[in-house]
Design a protein around this motif. Structure first.
Motif, PDB file in Angstrom:
ATOM      1  N   ARG A 253      -1.738   5.009  17.597  1.00  0.00           N
ATOM      2  CA  ARG A 253      -0.729   3.753  18.000  1.00  0.00           C
ATOM      3  C   ARG A 253       0.629   3.212  17.008  1.00  0.00           C
ATOM      4  NH1 ARG A 253       1.650   2.360  23.575  1.00  0.00           N
ATOM      5  NH2 ARG A 253       0.375   3.347  24.373  1.00  0.00           N
ATOM      6  N   ASP A 254      -0.906   2.193  15.566  1.00  0.00           N
ATOM      7  CA  ASP A 254       0.139   1.238  15.386  1.00  0.00           C
ATOM      8  C   ASP A 254       1.062   1.750  14.091  1.00  0.00           C
ATOM      9  OD1 ASP A 254      -2.264   2.666  14.152  1.00  0.00           O
ATOM     10  OD2 ASP A 254      -3.063   0.857  12.665  1.00  0.00           O
ATOM     11  N   VAL A 255       1.370   3.017  13.703  1.00  0.00           N
ATOM     12  CA  VAL A 255       2.078   3.617  13.039  1.00  0.00           C
ATOM     13  C   VAL A 255       2.756   4.379  14.338  1.00  0.00           C
ATOM     14  CG1 VAL A 255       1.542   5.751  11.026  1.00  0.00           C
ATOM     15  CG2 VAL A 255      -0.179   3.902  11.248  1.00  0.00           C
ATOM     16  N   ASN A 256       2.577   4.990  15.490  1.00  0.00           N
ATOM     17  CA  ASN A 256       3.441   5.738  15.895  1.00  0.00           C
ATOM     18  C   ASN A 256       4.000   5.422  17.164  1.00  0.00           C
ATOM     19  OD1 ASN A 256       2.714   8.979  14.408  1.00  0.00           O
ATOM     20  ND2 ASN A 256       1.409   7.455  14.752  1.00  0.00           N
ATOM     21  N   VAL A 257       4.178   4.256  17.162  1.00  0.00           N
ATOM     22  CA  VAL A 257       5.153   2.941  17.896  1.00  0.00           C
ATOM     23  C   VAL A 257       6.169   3.815  18.950  1.00  0.00           C
ATOM     24  CG1 VAL A 257       5.975   1.299  19.173  1.00  0.00           C
ATOM     25  CG2 VAL A 257       4.825   1.193  16.682  1.00  0.00           C
TER      26      VAL A 257
ATOM     27  N   ILE B 167      -6.643  10.269  23.079  1.00  0.00           N
ATOM     28  CA  ILE B 167      -7.581   9.022  22.919  1.00  0.00           C
ATOM     29  C   ILE B 167      -6.735   9.164  21.026  1.00  0.00           C
ATOM     30  CG2 ILE B 167      -9.645   9.385  21.001  1.00  0.00           C
ATOM     31  CD1 ILE B 167     -10.636  10.166  23.265  1.00  0.00           C
ATOM     32  N   SER B 168      -6.495  10.880  20.506  1.00  0.00           N
ATOM     33  CA  SER B 168      -5.504  10.671  19.345  1.00  0.00           C
ATOM     34  C   SER B 168      -4.161   9.611  19.205  1.00  0.00           C
ATOM     35  CB  SER B 168      -4.437  11.945  19.537  1.00  0.00           C
ATOM     36  OG  SER B 168      -3.452  11.338  20.495  1.00  0.00           O
ATOM     37  N   GLN B 169      -4.355   8.699  19.878  1.00  0.00           N
ATOM     38  CA  GLN B 169      -3.645   7.382  19.586  1.00  0.00           C
ATOM     39  C   GLN B 169      -4.311   5.826  18.966  1.00  0.00           C
ATOM     40  OE1 GLN B 169      -2.575   5.127  23.044  1.00  0.00           O
ATOM     41  NE2 GLN B 169      -3.560   6.408  24.339  1.00  0.00           N
TER      42      GLN B 169
END
Length: 164
Positions: free
Chosen positions: A34-38, A23-25
């Motif tokens: 996810r949109d920052v840590n692609v 869920i952390s994404q």
């Protein structure tokens, strides 16, 4: 006749993904959106697709109940969910006897954590979770007490040698 299983390679399973890590994404309210840590999530997706990261059926159920977007992602990357079989159930019972607070029925807390740890023990896997490592009844502390390896996502990056 010799079983073909004797010649099969052992499964590549190495890590077991907990709900909190998955869920952390989700979005900017979470630790690893996810949109920052692609690239991070592309790497995690690849480990899931190659069955290095797996999970258990309890995590799948928790994710399905909590979040449609993460549930969709979980299915799309084809995460293997190890079953809660009799061996895992016996380990879960032993964990509950030693750490009864890991399940809090008064707070309607899921029993998923105990099955995550029991599955990790049964399959000799490292747990990936974002639960607070200071709380005595959370996955990191229980894993440490049971001498089971447990990492957060940063620890996974270090272990895998990922640099961003």
């Amino acid at each position: 006749m010799v079983s073909e299983l004797l010649f099969d390679d052992p499964p590549p399973y190495k890590y077991l993904l907990d709900t909190s890590a998955a869920i952390s994404q989700r979005d900017e309210r979470e630790k690893y959106p996810r949109d920052v840590n692609v690239t991070l999530w592309q790497n995690i997706d690849q480990l899931i697709r190659s069955r290095v990261i797996v999970s258990c059926s309890e995590v799948s159920e928790e994710i399905n109940e909590k979040d449609d977007v993460i549930s969709s992602w979980f299915r799309s990357v084809g995460c293997v969910c190890l079953p809660i079989d009799e061996a895992v159930q016996l380990k879960a019972t032993a964990i509950l006897e030693k750490f009864p607070g890991i399940v809090d029925f008064k707070k309607n807390k899921s029993s998923g954590d105990v099955f995550v740890i029991a599955t990790a023990i049964e399959w000799n896997l490292t747990v990936i979770t974002l639960e607070d490592g200071r709380c005595p009844e959370k996955i990191p502390k229980v894993c440490r007490a049971l001498e089971r390896d447990c990492l957060d996502i940063h620890g996974l990056c270090v272990r895998e040698g990922w640099k961003f």
